[in-house]
Design a protein around this motif. Structure first.
Motif, PDB file in Angstrom:
ATOM      1  N   ALA A  70     -18.414 108.760  24.353  1.00  0.00           N
ATOM      2  CA  ALA A  70     -19.754 109.262  24.698  1.00  0.00           C
ATOM      3  C   ALA A  70     -19.783 110.770  24.904  1.00  0.00           C
ATOM      4  CB  ALA A  70     -20.250 108.563  25.969  1.00  0.00           C
ATOM      5  N   GLY A  71     -18.635 111.364  25.158  1.00  0.00           N
ATOM      6  CA  GLY A  71     -18.571 112.803  25.401  1.00  0.00           C
ATOM      7  C   GLY A  71     -17.250 113.162  26.032  1.00  0.00           C
ATOM      8  N   PRO A  72     -16.927 114.433  26.116  1.00  0.00           N
ATOM      9  CA  PRO A  72     -15.656 114.848  26.727  1.00  0.00           C
ATOM     10  C   PRO A  72     -15.527 114.296  28.149  1.00  0.00           C
ATOM     11  CG  PRO A  72     -16.749 116.705  25.678  1.00  0.00           C
ATOM     12  CD  PRO A  72     -17.740 115.589  25.688  1.00  0.00           C
ATOM     13  N   LEU A  73     -14.349 113.761  28.462  1.00  0.00           N
ATOM     14  CA  LEU A  73     -14.129 113.241  29.812  1.00  0.00           C
ATOM     15  C   LEU A  73     -14.105 114.395  30.798  1.00  0.00           C
ATOM     16  CD1 LEU A  73     -13.502 110.717  31.542  1.00  0.00           C
ATOM     17  CD2 LEU A  73     -11.065 111.212  31.185  1.00  0.00           C
ATOM     18  N   GLY A 122      -6.948 119.267  26.780  1.00  0.00           N
ATOM     19  CA  GLY A 122      -6.830 120.683  27.087  1.00  0.00           C
ATOM     20  C   GLY A 122      -8.052 121.266  27.752  1.00  0.00           C
ATOM     21  N   THR A 123      -8.846 120.419  28.379  1.00  0.00           N
ATOM     22  CA  THR A 123     -10.125 120.856  28.952  1.00  0.00           C
ATOM     23  C   THR A 123     -10.118 120.982  30.464  1.00  0.00           C
ATOM     24  OG1 THR A 123     -10.848 118.548  29.065  1.00  0.00           O
ATOM     25  CG2 THR A 123     -11.429 119.789  27.081  1.00  0.00           C
ATOM     26  N   GLY A 124      -9.109 120.425  31.121  1.00  0.00           N
ATOM     27  CA  GLY A 124      -9.190 120.301  32.564  1.00  0.00           C
ATOM     28  C   GLY A 124     -10.185 119.215  32.938  1.00  0.00           C
ATOM     29  N   ARG A 166      -3.234 123.414  35.497  1.00  0.00           N
ATOM     30  CA  ARG A 166      -3.739 122.940  34.203  1.00  0.00           C
ATOM     31  C   ARG A 166      -5.262 122.789  34.205  1.00  0.00           C
ATOM     32  NH1 ARG A 166       0.050 120.352  30.682  1.00  0.00           N
ATOM     33  NH2 ARG A 166       2.181 120.374  31.490  1.00  0.00           N
ATOM     34  N   GLY A 167      -5.896 123.268  35.264  1.00  0.00           N
ATOM     35  CA  GLY A 167      -7.348 123.190  35.329  1.00  0.00           C
ATOM     36  C   GLY A 167      -7.878 121.850  35.796  1.00  0.00           C
TER      37      GLY A 167
END
Length: 256
Positions: A70-73, A122-124, A166-167
């Motif tokens: 559904a979208g980036p976690l 890689g998004t945090g 790592r954010g």
């Protein structure tokens, strides 16, 4: 609030309030719940339901897959809990350990799943663990629950320092008593006079004079997941109306 979120124990009580709040704020939400009947409302709310045990790694991975579709976690909320009292004088050590594990396993699995997904993307991201005022203010007879919730607060701090670089932010909220379906069922079982007595005592235990509403806890969770809390990490936020500050808690179960 964009992105997708997973909420464990999302069918009732605090979990449902969190799921509804995140959806209202614009997020896509996957709610994990052991009891399928507790998820009947989700379809009308635009929330993806997943029946299963939040401590099962396969269930957690499935929830993460659904969320990422559904979208980036963006966030994971570990709310699922087991409410069973036991004391060492009347229960075996094995039973107490199993109950501790039952309350600790789901947050560990949820945190592990979320951390791995955040790192892979890689998004945090942000994790919020739901603990309890009992993590700091123990209630006699509730040893497994108290111990597990204290451990979850330790887990929160450990992950915050390990994965902050790592954010990934990891925080917790610690509610006092909350007016959930379980609380209402408890009052109903006492009859009018008994319920009134409990309500009076709860008012005395909470300086604000009442127990919390589930959406008040959900608001704190939503804040910790949001960019407004971008520099809050490793914290446990009391959402207890001042109950632990007052430190007047004579509840007891199965005392020797």
């Amino acid at each position: 609030m964009g992105g997708s979120f997973v909420v464990t124990g999302g069918g009732r009580g605090i979990g449902r309030a969190v799921a509804e709040r995140l959806r209202a704020d614009g997020g896509s939400v996957v709610a994990i719940e052991l009891d399928p009947a507790a998820l009947a409302w989700t379809a009308d709310a635009g929330i993806t339901a997943l029946t299963g045990d939040a401590s099962d790694e396969a269930v957690a991975e499935r929830a993460a897959d659904l969320a990422e579709a559904a979208g980036p976690l963006a966030g994971w909320v570990n709310n699922a809990a087991v409410f069973r009292d036991a004391s060492l004088h009347s229960a075996s050590a094995r039973e107490v350990l199993d109950l501790i594990g039952a309350n600790l396993a789901a947050p560990v699995v949820g945190c592990a799943t979320a951390v791995r997904r955040f790192i892979a993307a890689g998004t945090g991201g942000a994790i919020v663990n739901v603990t309890s005022h009992q993590a700091r203010q123990a209630v006699p007879g509730c040893t497994p629950y108290v111990t597990a919730k204290a451990a979850i607060e330790g887990l929160t701090r450990a992950l915050a320092v390990e994965y902050g670089p790592r954010g990934i932010r990891v925080n917790a909220v610690a509610p006092g008593s909350v007016r959930t379906e379980r609380y209402e069922e408890f009052l109903d079982g006492l009859g009018p006079d008994g319920a009134a007595g409990i309500e009076r005592r709860m008012g005395e235990l909470h300086p604000l004079g009442r127990v919390a509403h589930a959406d008040e806890v959900a608001a704190a969770v939503a804040h910790l997941l949001s960019s407004d809390a971008s520099f809050i990490n490793g914290a446990t936020i009391p959402v207890d109306g001042g109950r632990t500050v007052l430190a007047q808690d004579p509840e007891a179960h199965n005392t020797p």
